[in-house]
Design an enzyme around this catalytic site. Structure first.
Site, mmCIF file in Angstrom:
data_model
loop_
_atom_site.group_PDB
_atom_site.id
_atom_site.type_symbol
_atom_site.label_atom_id
_atom_site.label_comp_id
_atom_site.label_asym_id
_atom_site.label_seq_id
_atom_site.Cartn_x
_atom_site.Cartn_y
_atom_site.Cartn_z
ATOM 1 N N PHE A 196 0.822 -1.217 0.000
ATOM 2 C CA PHE A 196 0.000 0.000 0.000
ATOM 3 C C PHE A 196 0.854 1.265 0.000
ATOM 4 O O PHE A 196 0.550 2.229 0.683
ATOM 5 C CB PHE A 196 -0.969 0.031 1.189
ATOM 6 C CG PHE A 196 -1.707 -1.247 1.453
ATOM 7 C CD1 PHE A 196 -1.988 -2.144 0.445
ATOM 8 C CD2 PHE A 196 -2.127 -1.561 2.732
ATOM 9 C CE1 PHE A 196 -2.683 -3.339 0.691
ATOM 10 C CE2 PHE A 196 -2.825 -2.741 3.002
ATOM 11 C CZ PHE A 196 -3.088 -3.633 1.973
ATOM 12 N N HIS A 197 1.933 1.265 -0.809
ATOM 13 C CA HIS A 197 2.829 2.414 -0.884
ATOM 14 C C HIS A 197 2.933 2.952 -2.312
ATOM 15 O O HIS A 197 4.039 3.121 -2.844
ATOM 16 C CB HIS A 197 4.228 2.033 -0.385
ATOM 17 C CG HIS A 197 4.286 1.639 1.039
ATOM 18 N ND1 HIS A 197 5.335 0.905 1.582
ATOM 19 C CD2 HIS A 197 3.431 1.874 2.080
ATOM 20 C CE1 HIS A 197 5.121 0.702 2.870
ATOM 21 N NE2 HIS A 197 3.961 1.275 3.186
ATOM 22 N N PRO A 198 1.821 3.256 -2.990
ATOM 23 C CA PRO A 198 1.905 3.758 -4.367
ATOM 24 C C PRO A 198 2.619 5.104 -4.415
ATOM 25 O O PRO A 198 2.313 6.016 -3.651
ATOM 26 C CB PRO A 198 0.434 3.887 -4.780
ATOM 27 C CG PRO A 198 -0.313 4.085 -3.493
ATOM 28 C CD PRO A 198 0.426 3.248 -2.490
#
Length: 528
Positions: free
Chosen positions: A465-467
């Site tokens: 969840f680190h775009p």
């Protein structure tokens, strides 16, 4: 039409920081947040953050089918509430490696080397335990040790040391490598999101106008410069606001490029295809997508000692009562209490991060085995795969097409395979072996061939969840923002969040996003 000195689009990790600094400098600010207020207890009680994921307080983004993950769709939830992802993440405080920032500097971002950003990290931080050269003690952001630590977390740390990984008491100090407990953005047993820290510090100021459930549909641009925003309230009413100084887009690695594209700032061919007037042809908008990718290693425990079942029945009631009465116990944990940074390639710096969960964890579309166990989750710290984000049409309500392209390079799959192999060795080290009945995945056998492990990686791969990277900072023609976060060729407009990262940092992205917000405010205020 109301007017303000500044308009900030997005009340997330960076946006709340920018608002705090501008308000304290005497500037009037309109803050627009598409999501709801952060008024559910599941946000503020550390261990219950998993109950927020997938709800109306998250953007439940999905990628297009991923060739590198056996054609599966990956889920990328992001915060859709005050505090953004700092209100829904696992609260891990990691800055990354010094080399990450030196690489930004050397790639055309002067002023972003480690020696430039370290003082900014220190200024933000109020660390419970650490001080000195690497840590601050007087900033708004509360950083602390978790009060509760699960026995399986301790067992992991001992097992990691038994495989030759050194213990590290400070992942944000002189050396990132090693195994240890994570520090978290928590205080007094509660989450310390940027909404609960930075925004809370100025929320009562008459200089701040805050609207939640306000979806920005586009920027108002006059003579090519930003002059305001159009936004839609929950009741469907569309309003506009004018800005006297600047608009700062801070909507995250997925949201920020969308705002620019809808406003006519991006690749001319894509904009023309959807009938959007081209204000500024910037081919880099939506390009350079990066994310951290992980694949779990599961171990079933011999005895019922994991977190499984603690959210149900009498155990849930006991945990809740302990938290309410004394602010102690399991609910003060961020769940992902321990981990490690390991150099698996011999490059001289860690290339794999481990997130350890004292339970079996699944994904948005995959439930884990319903038994007691531990999950060791290796992730690729510096992915070489690159993806793109693009519009599907010109309707602001339509989700973007996220062609993430994860695990597209051989280097990335090789790194993830090494990470899984490392976790399998740790699972078999004495301190864990005496607690583990068997390895559930990738397989029970002590030795698995490379193809089996690679297939496990592709079949179980998920994002952390680190775009990032989709409004890349730089000095070349494909960069979206310059080194002061100004959108190239569009006066009075900046972007400040994880989307500006040229390359993904080696670790969790919340602390670096806060630092980016701090630097953006510095650049603005230095203009006078």
């Amino acid at each position: 039409m109301n007017s303000y000195d500044y308009i900030v689009v997005g009340a997330g990790s960076a946006g709340c920081v920018i608002v705090n600094r501008l308000i304290r400098a005497g500037k009037s600010v309109l803050l627009l947040e598409a999501g709801h207020a952060d008024n559910t207890p599941f946000i503020h009680i550390p261990a219950t953050f998993v109950r927020v994921l997938g709800t109306k307080r998250t953007w439940n983004y999905k990628t297009e089918p991923e060739p590198g993950a056996n054609g599966r769709v990956m889920h990328v939830p992001q915060g859709k509430t005050l505090g953004g992802s700092s209100s829904v993440n696992a609260m891990i405080y990691i800055r990354g490696q010094a080399e990450d920032y030196d690489a930004w500097r050397d790639a055309g971002c002067p002023g972003w080397g480690y020696e430039d950003v370290l003082p900014v990290f220190r200024r933000s931080e109020a660390n419970q335990r650490l001080a000195g050269f690497y840590h601050g003690t007087d900033g708004p952001l509360r950083v602390s040790d978790t009060h509760y630590r699960h026995p399986l977390s301790y067992a992991f740390l001992r097992a990691a040391q038994e495989t030759g990984i050194d213990y590290n008491d400070d992942f944000n100090g002189a050396e990132q490598a090693g195994a240890g407990f994570y520090q978290t953005t928590t205080f007094n047993g509660r989450r310390g999101s940027t909404a609960a820290t930075f925004l809370a510090g100025v929320k009562s100021s008459p200089l701040l106008t805050l609207h939640t459930q306000a979806m920005v549909e586009g920027l108002i641009l006059e003579n090519g410069a930003a002059s305001g925003v159009l936004y839609r309230h929950a009741n469907g009413e569309v309003k506009s606001a004018r800005v006297r100084e600047e608009v700062i887009v801070s909507s995250g690695g997925i949201g920020s490029p969308k705002v620019l594209l809808l406003s006519g700032i991006g690749p001319a061919e894509q904009l023309s295809r959807f009938g959007i007037p081209v204000i500024r042809d910037l081919p880099g908008v939506g390009e350079n997508f990066q994310d951290h990718i992980s694949a779990s290693v599961y171990g079933a425990t011999k005895d019922p000692i994991s977190l499984f079942g603690n959210d149900k029945g009498l155990r849930a009631a006991r945990n809740g009562l302990q938290y309410l009465l004394w602010r102690t116990g399991l609910l003060t944990s961020n769940v992902v209490e321990s981990g490690a940074f390991v150099d698996t390639s011999g490059s001289g710096r860690p290339d794999v991060q481990l997130h350890v969960v004292p339970a079996l964890v699944g994904d948005a579309d995959r439930a884990p085995p319903q038994i007691h166990g531990i999950s060791l989750n290796p992730c690729v710290l510096r992915p070489t795969s690159r993806g793109t984000i693009s519009l599907k049409d010109r309707d602001p309500a339509t989700p973007l097409a996220i062609h993430a392209n994860n695990l597209a390079t051989q280097q990335d799959i090789d790194t993830l395979v090494r990470g899984v192999e490392l976790c399998r060795r740790i699972l078999r080290a004495p301190s864990l072996k005496k607690l583990i009945a068997k390895e559930l995945a990738p397989g029970e056998a002590d030795i698995l061939d490379r193809s089996a492990i690679e297939n496990h990686c592709r079949q179980f791969a998920k994002t952390v969840f680190h775009p990032s990277g989709t409004c890349r900072m730089g000095s070349d023609d494909n960069a979206v923002v310059d080194a002061k976060l100004r959108v190239r060729g569009v006066p009075r407009l900046r972007v400040a969040d994880a989307s500006v990262m040229p390359t993904l940092v080696s670790g969790n992205t919340n602390a670096p996003s806060i630092m980016i917000g701090e630097r953006c405010a510095d650049f603005i205020l230095a203009q006078g």
